[in-house]
Motif scaffolding. Structure first.
Motif, mmCIF file in Angstrom:
data_model
loop_
_atom_site.group_PDB
_atom_site.id
_atom_site.type_symbol
_atom_site.label_atom_id
_atom_site.label_comp_id
_atom_site.label_asym_id
_atom_site.label_seq_id
_atom_site.Cartn_x
_atom_site.Cartn_y
_atom_site.Cartn_z
ATOM 1 N N ASN A 200 0.752 -1.283 -0.003
ATOM 2 C CA ASN A 200 0.095 0.022 -0.087
ATOM 3 C C ASN A 200 0.807 1.143 0.028
ATOM 4 N N ILE A 201 2.211 1.245 0.454
ATOM 5 C CA ILE A 201 2.968 2.427 0.382
ATOM 6 C C ILE A 201 3.318 2.612 -0.978
ATOM 7 N N PHE A 202 3.182 1.430 -1.641
ATOM 8 C CA PHE A 202 3.737 1.366 -3.280
ATOM 9 C C PHE A 202 2.377 1.814 -4.049
ATOM 10 N N SER A 203 1.222 1.268 -3.719
ATOM 11 C CA SER A 203 -0.037 1.528 -4.526
ATOM 12 C C SER A 203 -0.744 2.721 -4.112
ATOM 13 N N MET A 204 -0.934 2.985 -2.838
ATOM 14 C CA MET A 204 -2.153 3.964 -2.260
ATOM 15 C C MET A 204 -1.459 5.213 -2.127
ATOM 16 N N THR A 205 -0.081 5.387 -1.667
ATOM 17 C CA THR A 205 0.401 6.794 -1.355
ATOM 18 C C THR A 205 0.444 7.788 -2.602
ATOM 19 N N PRO A 206 0.811 6.936 -3.863
ATOM 20 C CA PRO A 206 0.895 7.970 -4.926
ATOM 21 C C PRO A 206 -0.391 8.732 -5.103
ATOM 22 N N TYR A 207 -1.457 8.419 -4.679
ATOM 23 C CA TYR A 207 -2.598 9.207 -4.857
ATOM 24 C C TYR A 207 -2.470 10.432 -3.753
ATOM 25 N N ILE A 208 -1.963 10.238 -2.679
ATOM 26 C CA ILE A 208 -1.635 11.314 -1.870
ATOM 27 C C ILE A 208 -0.619 12.330 -2.241
ATOM 28 N N TRP A 209 0.515 11.565 -2.776
ATOM 29 C CA TRP A 209 1.637 12.571 -3.399
ATOM 30 C C TRP A 209 0.945 13.224 -4.428
ATOM 31 N N ALA A 210 0.442 12.794 -5.426
ATOM 32 C CA ALA A 210 0.058 13.581 -6.447
ATOM 33 C C ALA A 210 -1.166 14.504 -6.075
ATOM 34 N N SER A 211 -1.791 14.319 -5.160
ATOM 35 C CA SER A 211 -2.628 15.628 -4.672
ATOM 36 C C SER A 211 -1.893 16.656 -3.817
ATOM 37 N N GLY A 212 -0.748 16.387 -3.905
ATOM 38 C CA GLY A 212 0.275 17.272 -3.227
ATOM 39 C C GLY A 212 0.520 17.251 -1.701
ATOM 40 N N GLY A 213 0.005 16.070 -0.953
ATOM 41 C CA GLY A 213 0.191 15.870 0.182
ATOM 42 C C GLY A 213 1.248 14.653 0.635
ATOM 43 N N ASP A 214 1.512 14.439 1.557
ATOM 44 C CA ASP A 214 2.579 13.196 2.121
ATOM 45 C C ASP A 214 2.165 12.703 3.137
ATOM 46 N N VAL A 215 2.853 11.479 3.627
ATOM 47 C CA VAL A 215 2.723 10.747 4.799
ATOM 48 C C VAL A 215 3.874 10.917 5.876
ATOM 49 N N LEU A 216 5.269 11.717 5.338
ATOM 50 C CA LEU A 216 6.006 12.015 6.071
ATOM 51 C C LEU A 216 6.697 13.303 5.741
ATOM 52 N N SER A 217 7.125 13.989 6.796
ATOM 53 C CA SER A 217 7.997 15.351 6.062
ATOM 54 C C SER A 217 9.399 14.774 5.315
ATOM 55 N N THR A 218 9.843 15.583 4.427
ATOM 56 C CA THR A 218 10.776 15.110 3.485
ATOM 57 C C THR A 218 12.207 14.549 4.325
ATOM 58 N N ASP A 219 12.532 15.296 5.545
ATOM 59 C CA ASP A 219 13.394 14.851 6.520
ATOM 60 C C ASP A 219 13.326 13.780 7.189
#
Lengths: 428, 281
Positions: A200-219
């Protein structure tokens, strides 16, 4: 007294035999000769790793010896070997684990050599970022696996959707999935592996990233699991589940069955990776329908996201021949090696070579190339605990938010708190 | 006058002795049906295994282009299994005999402590073992693996051998000693032949356990030329990035299982007897 002497002599004989046997059996790798390097790879890379080593060995004095390790045991085995001082000279590691191994001192800093590479700015940015820890560089990009949206064109047509115009927003994905489910015939609109954190980090997170969000800060210090983009994505999955647009198996699937459900032709849409092509195009039991790939979309039209997965090559800090190891790393990121990868159906990480080596094989691969250019990876030294662990924060949140009795927001708040506590502990 | 008493006894006696003997619990046909059902239950998985094997799978398993050779792994498996079984059998026999026939103060405690090691999941001690092997120069070495696997099989082996020896009357041993045999001689010449079924069971159990061992080999061996069959089969049956090729896997499993089946069929009559040895006196 004589009896004791006899016993001693017998023990001596046993010991001598043992030592002699050890001498015979241990002939695998004794002293490191000047020009050998050992390389560990995951068994899923067995198709091309030996080829790559053979090609390198033909043209170099340094000789590479490959050892394949079962993928599910790789991290543990590598950890044990690194702690025990018997790590290989080169380790090909799933890139999500690189920050962790760098943080515990298991990898050698290769910043100087890396800075001297002429094409270092032409590599997949997601892979490069995983190799950076504090002020050092600990890995080079090697092979890529990106996520994209696979869709069944036959089911699209049967449901009255245009098979040449795949969904370009998340709302369209949901609408298409519902329409395919409504077309009956036991078809479902959408499938994923609900009990597999890594999937799911592989298949679901892309929706979040594409929408401009994230699950962790970049650092990698702040958890962002309670943000709006995560809410929207989880809510969409929950609506699809409650609306009956997904088969029952998704709730308990740990990664083994979702792909097969799509391959059987009963599911309209699935987000999966480059490696899935091989299974779909298999001559004997591949897909018996028309399919295509499209980028995973975000909330707005024109947004796309992807997980840049795959492997990075590292030199463990216990390497007995770091010069020889770097020689191989440099060669493996070069044109010859990346060509061997592409010919074996593996996506190269050199963006400047993608057109020529990879997309030329199949125009559909353009989607993967675009995905790699925007691909991201959550950067964390505790990636495994947070995301890949089947009982970890991320897996638990998905189970509760999509299939649970509570609300999506409750599951998110709980996950956010747990994840932040883990991150604070790990980073201080 | 006194005829009535015998009459009553004559009436009572037959009742007392009329117990139903040789009355089968179930007709023979029912036993046949139950046995057949069990046979199907156990043989079906093997049928499934064999049915998944294709010619191309066999070719692929024995193909060495991916750098792993099944033959080499099989050779490693044979070496490790035989060595580990040999060590386990010798040590179990001696220890079992000592625990059964040569008691000393605290020997019961020592035996109990040995059995307690049954409870230790060896995944928990694999890292220390790894470090110990490294320090004595047996890491990434088949002899080192064989020593570790022999050790894992000792508790059960000692338990079985002790029971086998304990079931033999001490008079037998005393007779041997009166004839001038040492303690070791009595064990070797007199007791061991009687305890042969237990010995065979110990050897078989140790052999199967080491033959099928995956985890210890995976962790302790860091060079793929020294992998044993289970590890190599696991690697070779992975095809793409996600998913197992079942045809390949079943072919590999068949390669692994066939030697075990042969060994078992040859030695089965001893095996069952040995497992019951000491349980029925």
């Amino acid at each position: 007294m004589r009896r004791y002497l006899r016993t001693l002599a017998a023990m001596g004989a046993v010991a001598a035999v043992g030592i002699a046997l050890a001498g015979c059996a241990g002939s695998g790798s004794g002293a490191e000769s000047g020009g050998t390097v050992t390389l560990w790879a995951r068994d899923s890379q067995s198709r091309f790793m030996q080829q790559l080593a053979d090609a390198f060995n033909e043209t170099h004095d340094t000789q590479v010896e490959v050892t394949l390790v079962p993928a599910s045991e790789y991290v543990q085995k590598f950890g044990t070997a690194a702690a025990g001082g018997s790590a290989p000279d080169i380790a090909s590691i799933d890139l999500v684990y690189v920050p962790y191994f760098a943080s515990v001192g298991a990898l050698k800093d290769i910043k100087e050599d890396w800075d001297a590479l002429s094409y270092k700015d032409d590599m997949s940015p997601g892979h490069v970022a995983q190799g950076v820890y504090e002020d050092g560089v600990y890995s080079v990009p090697f092979s890529a696996d990106v996520s994209a949206m696979f869709y069944n064109k036959d089911l699209f047509a049967a449901a009255g959707l245009d098979p040449e115009a795949p969904p370009t927003t998340m709302a369209e994905v949901q609408a298409a999935a519902e329409q395919i489910t409504a077309s009956g015939d036991g078809n479902y609109g959408f499938v994923f592996s609900g009990a597999c954190g890594g999937c799911n980090i592989f298949s679901m997170t892309p929706y979040i990233w594409a929408s401009g969000g994230d699950v962790l800060s970049t650092d990698g210090t702040e958890a962002l699991l309670d943000t709006q983009e995560v809410t929207d994505t989880l809510t969409q999955y929950r609506d699809l589940w409650e609306g009956g647009a997904m088969p029952e198996l998704v709730q308990s699937d740990s990664g083994a069955n979702a792909g097969d459900a799509f391959k059987a032709g009963k599911v309209g849409i699935m987000n999966w990776g480059t490696f899935f092509i091989g299974a779909l195009e298999d001559e004997t039991d591949g897909a018996q329908f028309e399919w295509d790939v499209a980028p995973i979309p975000g909330a707005e039209d024109g947004q796309i996201g992807s997980f840049a997965g795959g492997d990075n090559l590292t030199i463990p800090s216990g390497s007995k021949n770091p010069e020889g190891a770097w020689e191989f790393l440099e060669w493996a990121t070069g044109e010859e090696a990346q060509t061997i990868l592409a010919d074996a159906g593996v996506m190269p990480t050199r963006l400047d070579l993608l057109d020529e080596l990879y997309i030329s094989q199949d125009p559909r691969f353009q989607v993967f190339a675009d995905a790699l250019a925007v691909g991201k990876v959550p950067y964390s030294v505790i990636e495994n605990e947070l995301f890949n662990d089947p009982n970890g924060v991320w897996s638990t949140m998905i189970q509760e938010a999509v299939f649970g009795t509570g609300t999506v927001e409750e599951a998110q708040a709980k996950a956010q708190e747990a994840a932040q506590a883990l991150l604070d502990e790990a980073n201080n | 006058m006194t005829t009535t008493v015998p009459e009553t006894t004559r009436v009572v006696l037959p009742h007392a002795t009329e117990t139903p003997r040789h009355q089968p619990i179930m007709p023979a046909i029912a036993w046949w049906i139950i046995a057949l059902c069990l046979a199907v239950l156990f043989l079906y998985p093997i049928y499934v295994m064999l049915s998944r094997i294709g010619i191309d799978d066999i070719a692929k398993i024995f193909d060495t282009s991916r750098g792993l050779s099944v033959w080499q792994s099989a050779g490693n498996s044979v070496f490790v299994s035989l060595l580990a079984t040999g060590i386990a059998v010798v040590v179990s026999t001696m220890a079992g005999y000592a625990f059964a026939k040569l008691p000393y103060r605290g020997s019961k405690v020592a035996f109990f402590v040995t059995l307690v090691t049954f409870m230790v999941p060896f995944q928990a001690i694999i890292t220390p073992l790894y470090l110990v092997l490294r320090d004595i120069g047996l890491q990434n070495n088949l002899v080192g693996v064989a020593l570790v696997l022999a050790t894992f099989n000792l508790p059960l082996g000692i338990f079985l051998m002790r029971n086998s020896f304990a079931a033999i009357p001490s008079t037998l041993e005393e007779a041997a000693q009166i004839d001038g045999a040492t303690a070791f001689g009595a064990m070797w010449r007199v007791m061991l032949p009687v305890a042969a079924p237990g010995l065979v069971s110990t050897a078989l159990l140790a052999f199967f356990a080491t033959w099928n061992e995956f985890f210890a080999v995976l962790i302790l061996i860091t060079d793929q030329n020294l992998y044993t069959l289970p590890v190599s089969i696991g690697i070779l049956s992975v095809d793409g990035n996600f998913g197992v090729n079942f045809g390949l896997m079943m072919t590999g499993v068949a390669v692994t299982v066939i030697p075990c089946v042969i060994v078992y069929l040859v030695l089965q009559k001893y095996y069952v007897a040995g497992l019951l040895g000491g349980a029925l006196k």
